[in-house]
Design a protein around this motif. Structure first.
Motif, PDB file in Angstrom:
ATOM      1  N   GLU A   1     -78.273 -43.172  -2.652  1.00  0.00           N
ATOM      2  CA  GLU A   1     -78.102 -43.104  -1.200  1.00  0.00           C
ATOM      3  C   GLU A   1     -76.703 -43.583  -0.828  1.00  0.00           C
ATOM      4  O   GLU A   1     -76.083 -44.341  -1.562  1.00  0.00           O
ATOM      5  CB  GLU A   1     -79.128 -44.021  -0.506  1.00  0.00           C
TER       6      GLU A   1
ATOM      7  N   SER B   1     -77.882 -49.349  -3.611  1.00  0.00           N
ATOM      8  CA  SER B   1     -78.307 -48.113  -2.932  1.00  0.00           C
ATOM      9  C   SER B   1     -77.672 -46.894  -3.584  1.00  0.00           C
ATOM     10  O   SER B   1     -78.319 -45.868  -3.782  1.00  0.00           O
ATOM     11  CB  SER B   1     -77.910 -48.141  -1.456  1.00  0.00           C
TER      12      SER B   1
ATOM     13  N   LYS C   1     -80.601 -45.768  -6.019  1.00  0.00           N
ATOM     14  CA  LYS C   1     -81.354 -44.901  -5.116  1.00  0.00           C
ATOM     15  C   LYS C   1     -80.612 -43.626  -4.751  1.00  0.00           C
ATOM     16  O   LYS C   1     -81.143 -42.794  -4.025  1.00  0.00           O
ATOM     17  CB  LYS C   1     -81.692 -45.677  -3.836  1.00  0.00           C
TER      18      LYS C   1
END
Length: 145
Positions: free
Chosen positions: A128, A122, A126
């Protein structure tokens, strides 16, 4: 098994663990969760040979290894080559943030191992914030947009 979805950018893993039972359990968990385990090795020397000859996205690395090469040396080499490093060891070393992307404490269950890799994914893939995972610490943070 519980974890059926495929990982997104971290697919090919190298497991470096000197305890054969832990290595077997980790490899089985990872394969059942959609990861490709390129190899499981017990020494830094064997890890370096695999890193030199295979495409690896991330290491699942114990610091206590067989052979003369340390887990720290393997971690630094992997980071220099752009691989994600998940330290999986009994106690988080003081220099962990310098040599790894994250730490997962031993002992851990299968869901914690997968959760730790997904949290790294993540953050790296991403951008995130990672989810909470028991016994897990993330050192790399999402980049500000």
């Amino acid at each position: 098994m519980l974890f059926a979805s495929r990982p997104s950018c971290i697919k090919r893993l190298l497991v470096i663990e000197d305890d054969p039972l832990v290595a077997f359990d980790n490899e089985r968990t990872l394969k059942h969760s959609g990861y490709q385990v390129v190899a499981s090795v017990d020494s830094g020397e064997a890890a370096v040979a695999i890193i030199a000859s295979e495409q690896i996205d991330a290491l699942v690395l114990d610091l206590g290894l067989a052979g003369h090469m340390t887990g720290r040396e393997v971690a630094r080499l992997a980071r220099d080559r752009g691989m994600a490093v998940l330290l999986v060891t009994g106690q988080c070393p003081d220099d962990a943030a310098d040599i790894a992307d994250a730490f997962l404490g031993k002992p851990h269950g299968p869901s914690a191992l997968i959760g730790a890799l997904r949290a790294i994914e993540s953050t790296i893939c991403k951008n995130e914030a990672p989810r909470k995972v028991s016994g897990f610490r993330m050192f790399r943070r999402p980049e500000a947009a």
